[in-house]
Design a protein around this motif. Structure first.
Motif: not given
Length: 188
Positions: A68-77
């Motif tokens: 979950a963290a990897v998925a969300v973090y991949s969306l960061t600027a």
């Protein structure tokens, strides 16, 4: 709050894939937490394995939360360690894709009469495989988008796609062996 962290220039399919993957990973982690809080393995035929299953269950929770963290973090600027993130995204994609493909192969073997009972293939089991296929596709979209965005080479793809199944195999063999050695599980 999430909208402020997610880069607004990301294509909608990438953002939706990331959010879908994160919600699925957290949801499946909650299932494992429910197993632990209900004492599911404390009684019955698996009672001798309860301590070891607890350790494995919490390990699985951590892996799902990492997903979950990897998925969300991949969306960061501006994520840091873009190569490590790329390896993790390709790893998640490859694990889920292998799981989905393995399930489809198992269903094909059952339907062809090579093994099992055709009655084992139900609407629920088909939906389960379809769901994991969608989750694999979501991580695949994230992996491809991240690779293109940061110009990652084949090294990251190969490390993730080949390394993650190997690491998981080591965990699934090594940790139970360690638990047997520590006396938390009976020997097989």
């Amino acid at each position: 709050m999430v909208a402020g962290v997610i880069e607004s220039a990301r294509p909608r399919v990438v953002v939706l894939s990331g959010l879908f993957a994160a919600v699925c990973c957290v949801g499946f982690a909650v299932v494992n937490v429910a197993f632990e809080s209900s004492g599911r393995f404390a009684d019955g035929p698996l009672a001798d394995y309860a301590a070891g299953l607890t350790v494995m269950n919490w390990l699985v929770v951590l892996l799902k939360l990492l997903g979950a963290a990897v998925a969300v973090y991949s969306l960061t600027a501006n994520p840091k360690h873009v190569e490590v993130l790329g390896v993790l995204l390709w790893g998640a994609f490859s694990l889920l894709a292998l799981y989905a493909l393995g399930s489809v192969a198992e269903a094909a073997a059952i339907l062809s009469g090579l093994t099992g009972n055709r009655d084992a293939i139900t609407l629920a089991s088909v939906a389960y495989v379809a769901f994991f296929t969608f989750l694999a596709v979501a991580f695949g979209i994230l992996a491809v988008a991240h690779t293109r965005r940061f110009g990652l080479g084949p090294r990251c793809i190969l490390l993730g796609a080949l390394g993650a199944p190997l690491v998981l195999a080591v965990l699934l063999v090594g940790v139970p062996a360690l638990l047997v050695g520590l006396g938390l599980m009976p020997s097989f």
